[in-house]
Scaffold this active site. Structure first.
Site, PDB file in Angstrom:
ATOM      1  N   ARG A   1      44.074  52.186  26.414  1.00 48.88           N
ATOM      2  CA  ARG A   1      45.586  51.634  26.129  1.00 48.88           C
ATOM      3  C   ARG A   1      45.608  50.348  25.513  1.00 48.88           C
ATOM      4  NH1 ARG A   1      49.094  51.158  29.827  1.00 48.88           N
ATOM      5  NH2 ARG A   1      47.522  50.536  31.495  1.00 48.88           N
TER       6      ARG A   1
ATOM      7  N   ASN B   1      40.728  45.983  25.877  1.00 50.77           N
ATOM      8  CA  ASN B   1      39.683  46.980  25.138  1.00 50.77           C
ATOM      9  C   ASN B   1      39.328  46.179  23.877  1.00 50.77           C
ATOM     10  OD1 ASN B   1      39.617  49.131  26.999  1.00 50.77           O
ATOM     11  ND2 ASN B   1      41.846  49.187  26.682  1.00 50.77           N
TER      12      ASN B   1
ATOM     13  N   ARG C   1      47.563  58.914  21.239  1.00 51.89           N
ATOM     14  CA  ARG C   1      48.141  59.795  22.617  1.00 51.89           C
ATOM     15  C   ARG C   1      49.562  59.534  22.769  1.00 51.89           C
ATOM     16  NH1 ARG C   1      44.567  56.031  26.923  1.00 51.89           N
ATOM     17  NH2 ARG C   1      46.101  56.949  28.217  1.00 51.89           N
TER      18      ARG C   1
ATOM     19  N   GLN D   1      34.160  55.282  29.679  1.00 53.95           N
ATOM     20  CA  GLN D   1      35.163  54.152  30.058  1.00 53.95           C
ATOM     21  C   GLN D   1      34.805  53.015  29.299  1.00 53.95           C
ATOM     22  OE1 GLN D   1      37.797  55.232  31.453  1.00 53.95           O
ATOM     23  NE2 GLN D   1      37.506  56.334  33.466  1.00 53.95           N
TER      24      GLN D   1
ATOM     25  N   ARG E   1      19.259  47.949  63.281  1.00 53.76           N
ATOM     26  CA  ARG E   1      19.577  47.711  61.943  1.00 53.76           C
ATOM     27  C   ARG E   1      18.423  47.754  61.035  1.00 53.76           C
ATOM     28  NH1 ARG E   1      23.439  44.076  59.381  1.00 53.76           N
ATOM     29  NH2 ARG E   1      24.377  43.761  61.726  1.00 53.76           N
TER      30      ARG E   1
END
Length: 386
Positions: A10, A20, A72, A106, A157
């Site tokens: 976007r 981006n 889009r 992504q 632990r």
């Protein structure tokens, strides 16, 4: 059956405006994932779904042959729109079949490498899984709100090296079939396979504070590795017009031809020589200007004019004199007469305004700068002496 990669980007990011395409380690952020997908033989097409003219223009300048832009719908490009909404929008409008494979990638995960996506895809193709997602192993001791341990026994632990930890989505990629996505309206469905990636890939770039840390990770884990792989470069060669110059033809009032060089390129060549890398110029032109520039740069080799066998044979001749192979040569060129040499050297690069055929050479480094703007220095700094 086709394999389609899909990257939603976007233009309306609030935390990091235009993140981006913001420069990340010298290239727009989205470049890194696009480059990995472009190099994958099994991927037929890479679709970038965007709502932004500037993002589209930036991506088209990469000249990746597999990349297509999809505009889009505005309602699926808002802050509240889900990734699934734009995936389903594209699938509905495309000609994909239900048997086609769909890889959601992504752009905010620039550490994702070609080998990672190939590994995830092979896991899906060679198994009984219906879909696959990427993860990292998270070795941290977690607690519930009520003060009870979530994933370990604090009375016993474990040492961290003995602790299996938990798997966490890193958001890098998700793979499914188109049919499954339509039926489930989700990126994942059915029996899900897990592809584990290195722990440093857990970092996603969502806030401005993430940026510097992510660039540091990129330099240490990705670019440093690439630099090591190309560290056997022993000879650097460059073209002149369109690389060391802007390809312009300048003439004085007396008709003398002039060329404009960039001083930063000269410093880059000096740095190479200080690091023991031989340098040379190979050009189809034959001018006193280039001869003078070569002397000024103190390059080891100068080949000018019509060369029998072209630039590739000139480079082979230098390699013979230096007792090295073409795989130990880095070359930057921009036009058709550079194609053969660029296709055969160990490390090839071109300016951002090189001709399309040159940009289409497999594994060539398409640099951000244009010819004459210091593109040779960019190549030297980011790839040879990184």
């Amino acid at each position: 059956m086709s394999i389609i990669a899909f990257i939603p980007v976007r233009g309306g990011s609030k935390s990091i405006p235009h993140k981006n395409i913001k420069s990340f380690c010298g290239k727009p952020l989205v470049f890194w994932t696009l480059g990995a997908l472009q190099d994958m033989d099994k991927v037929d097409e890479v679709v970038v779904a965007t709502d932004c003219d500037e993002i589209e223009d930036t991506i088209l300048q990469f000249n990746f042959s597999k990349v297509r832009i999809y505009r889009r719908l505005p309602q699926n490009a808002t802050d509240t729109a889900s990734t699934e909404s734009v995936m389903l929008e594209y699938i509905k409008k495309s000609s994909l079949t239900k048997d086609d494979y769909f890889i959601l990638v992504q752009a905010t995960s620039p550490f994702t490498q070609k080998a990672d996506i190939e590994g995830g895809l092979n896991l899906l193709l060679e198994s009984q899984y219906d879909s696959v997602l990427s993860t990292v192993r998270f070795k941290r001791f977690l607690w519930n709100n009520d003060g009870t341990p979530f994933n370990y026994d604090f009375k016993n632990r474990p040492r961290r090296q003995d602790f299996d930890g938990k798997l966490m989505e890193n958001g890098a990629f998700y793979i499914n079939t188109v049919g499954n996505i339509i039926d489930s309206t989700n990126r994942l469905s059915g029996k899900v396979g897990i592809y584990e990636m290195p722990d440093y890939t857990a970092v996603e770039i969502d806030e401005l504070e993430d940026w510097s840390a992510a660039e540091d990770i990129m330099r240490r884990h990705i670019l440093k590795r690439d630099a090591i792989q190309t560290h056997n470069i022993k000879l650097f060669l460059t073209d002149v017009d369109g690389v060391l110059t802007d390809a312009g033809m300048y003439y004085s009032e007396n008709g003398d031809e002039l060329k404009k060089f960039n001083t930063r390129d000269g410093m880059g060549i000096r740095l190479l020589k200080e690091n023991g890398i031989k340098t040379g110029i190979i050009t189809s032109e034959n001018t006193k200007i280039v001869e003078n520039r070569a002397k000024k740069l103190n390059v080891d080799y100068l080949y000018q004019g019509k060369i029998s066998g072209g630039k590739l044979d000139a480079a082979k001749d230098i390699c013979k004199k230096e007792s090295i192979t073409l795989q130990e040569v880095a070359y930057i060129g921009d036009d058709l007469n550079c194609f053969d040499l660029l296709s055969n050297v160990g490390l090839a690069a071109c300016p951002s305004d090189a001709v399309d055929k040159v940009k289409g050479i497999p594994n060539i480094k398409i640099l951000n700068k244009r010819g004459g703007e210091g593109v040779v220095r960019e190549f030297i700094d980011n790839w040879i002496l990184a």
